[in-house]
Design an enzyme around this catalytic site. Sequence first.
Site, PDB file in Angstrom:
ATOM      1  N   LYS A 294       0.831  -1.216   0.000  1.00 28.86           N
ATOM      2  CA  LYS A 294       0.000   0.000   0.000  1.00 28.86           C
ATOM      3  C   LYS A 294       0.866   1.267   0.000  1.00 28.86           C
ATOM      4  O   LYS A 294       0.593   2.202  -0.737  1.00 28.86           O
ATOM      5  CB  LYS A 294      -0.936   0.027   1.221  1.00 28.86           C
TER       6      LYS A 294
ATOM      7  N   ARG B  38      -9.819   0.667   8.907  1.00 31.19           N
ATOM      8  CA  ARG B  38      -9.386  -0.714   9.118  1.00 31.19           C
ATOM      9  C   ARG B  38     -10.409  -1.516   9.922  1.00 31.19           C
ATOM     10  O   ARG B  38     -10.175  -2.692  10.189  1.00 31.19           O
ATOM     11  CB  ARG B  38      -8.087  -0.694   9.897  1.00 31.19           C
TER      12      ARG B  38
ATOM     13  N   ARG C  73      11.725  -7.309   5.652  1.00 34.42           N
ATOM     14  CA  ARG C  73      11.816  -5.852   5.523  1.00 34.42           C
ATOM     15  C   ARG C  73      12.756  -5.270   6.589  1.00 34.42           C
ATOM     16  O   ARG C  73      12.725  -5.686   7.750  1.00 34.42           O
ATOM     17  CB  ARG C  73      10.408  -5.280   5.700  1.00 34.42           C
TER      18      ARG C  73
ATOM     19  N   ARG D 147      11.454  -3.411  12.079  1.00 30.12           N
ATOM     20  CA  ARG D 147      10.381  -2.841  12.903  1.00 30.12           C
ATOM     21  C   ARG D 147       9.861  -3.946  13.814  1.00 30.12           C
ATOM     22  O   ARG D 147       9.675  -5.073  13.347  1.00 30.12           O
ATOM     23  CB  ARG D 147       9.234  -2.365  11.989  1.00 30.12           C
TER      24      ARG D 147
ATOM     25  N   ARG E 288      -0.831  -9.812  12.866  1.00 29.09           N
ATOM     26  CA  ARG E 288      -1.392  -8.715  12.059  1.00 29.09           C
ATOM     27  C   ARG E 288      -2.267  -9.265  10.934  1.00 29.09           C
ATOM     28  O   ARG E 288      -3.292  -8.684  10.590  1.00 29.09           O
ATOM     29  CB  ARG E 288      -0.264  -7.848  11.475  1.00 29.09           C
TER      30      ARG E 288
HETATM   31  P1  AMP Z   1       0.677   0.076   9.138  1.00 30.59           P
HETATM   32  O1  AMP Z   1       1.999   0.734   8.965  1.00 30.59           O
HETATM   33  O2  AMP Z   1      -0.421   0.701   8.335  1.00 30.59           O
HETATM   34  O3  AMP Z   1       0.739  -1.411   8.909  1.00 30.59           O
HETATM   35  O4  AMP Z   1       0.250   0.291  10.672  1.00 30.59           O
HETATM   36  C1  AMP Z   1       1.074  -0.114  11.739  1.00 30.59           C
HETATM   37  C2  AMP Z   1       0.235  -0.336  13.002  1.00 30.59           C
HETATM   38  O5  AMP Z   1      -0.432   0.896  13.347  1.00 30.59           O
HETATM   39  C3  AMP Z   1      -0.894  -1.346  12.859  1.00 30.59           C
HETATM   40  O6  AMP Z   1      -0.453  -2.687  13.063  1.00 30.59           O
HETATM   41  C4  AMP Z   1      -1.849  -0.885  13.953  1.00 30.59           C
HETATM   42  O7  AMP Z   1      -1.362  -1.257  15.247  1.00 30.59           O
HETATM   43  C5  AMP Z   1      -1.740   0.631  13.858  1.00 30.59           C
HETATM   44  N1  AMP Z   1      -2.738   1.185  12.910  1.00 30.59           N
HETATM   45  C6  AMP Z   1      -2.510   1.767  11.686  1.00 30.59           C
HETATM   46  N2  AMP Z   1      -3.655   2.159  11.116  1.00 30.59           N
HETATM   47  C7  AMP Z   1      -4.649   1.816  11.979  1.00 30.59           C
HETATM   48  C8  AMP Z   1      -6.057   1.930  11.952  1.00 30.59           C
HETATM   49  N3  AMP Z   1      -6.714   2.466  10.887  1.00 30.59           N
HETATM   50  N4  AMP Z   1      -6.754   1.464  13.019  1.00 30.59           N
HETATM   51  C9  AMP Z   1      -6.140   0.932  14.083  1.00 30.59           C
HETATM   52  N5  AMP Z   1      -4.813   0.755  14.170  1.00 30.59           N
HETATM   53  C10 AMP Z   1      -4.054   1.201  13.125  1.00 30.59           C
END
Ligand code: AMP
Length: 218
Positions: A13, A87, A126, A159, A170
Amino acid sequence: MRIVLLGAPGAGKGTQCKRIVQRYGLLHLSSGDILRQQRAEGTSLGKKAQSYMDSGQLVPDQIVVQMMIDAVKKAPAAGFILDGFPRTLNQAVELDNSLAHNGQAVDAILNLQIDDRMVAERMTGRRSCPKCGAVYHLKSLQPKVNGICDRDGTGLIQRPDDSPEVVAKRLKTYHQQTEPVVDYYNNNGRTVFDVDANNGADKVSDLIFEKLDAIDKA
Ligand code: AMP
């Protein structure tokens, strides 16, 4: 254009968003990036989000929804692309309500579809630079010197949420909580464009641009 980009973590994404933003001049709003920024700055929102993020759980809706709705309100007239938000079903409904309040709606929903095995391979390999945020991969995007950022010479890190255990968590969270968002949009008469994200990044971009060009010209 107001675009929502859905897809499992690791579906690409972030990469696709950067390309979409360049082509159509939109504001890129990544909930994950905003949350990481809040953590880096040590804000109370960042502190609240920390434990959820590191264990692969979603940050509670009451924290994320307000944060993203505030960000959307600052978007330029050209529009925005939401990356990683909504999400949950509740987040999707709240977003719709907030936009409707201003006579707006989401114009396009892109859904990057990818196999779980491919996600696991991409994410656990990664590595990123804690200083500038550059992203590498052990197999597909190696830095010139092993473990060192090409741009600023900082040691690369994994990370915490890219470790194999957290990636599995996840993915489970994604299937349980985020897939219903796709159904929500489909059931509400929105067109969801499914894009096969098992392909290489260039092919995925071509597929996306084909759909968005048509909307942009309409
Ligand atoms: P990402 O980089 O988008 O994969 O986000 C990293 C982490 O941030 C996720 O595993 C969640 O813990 C949190 N996160 C990101 N976006 C959301 C969302 N829309 N709702 C809830 N938690 C989020």
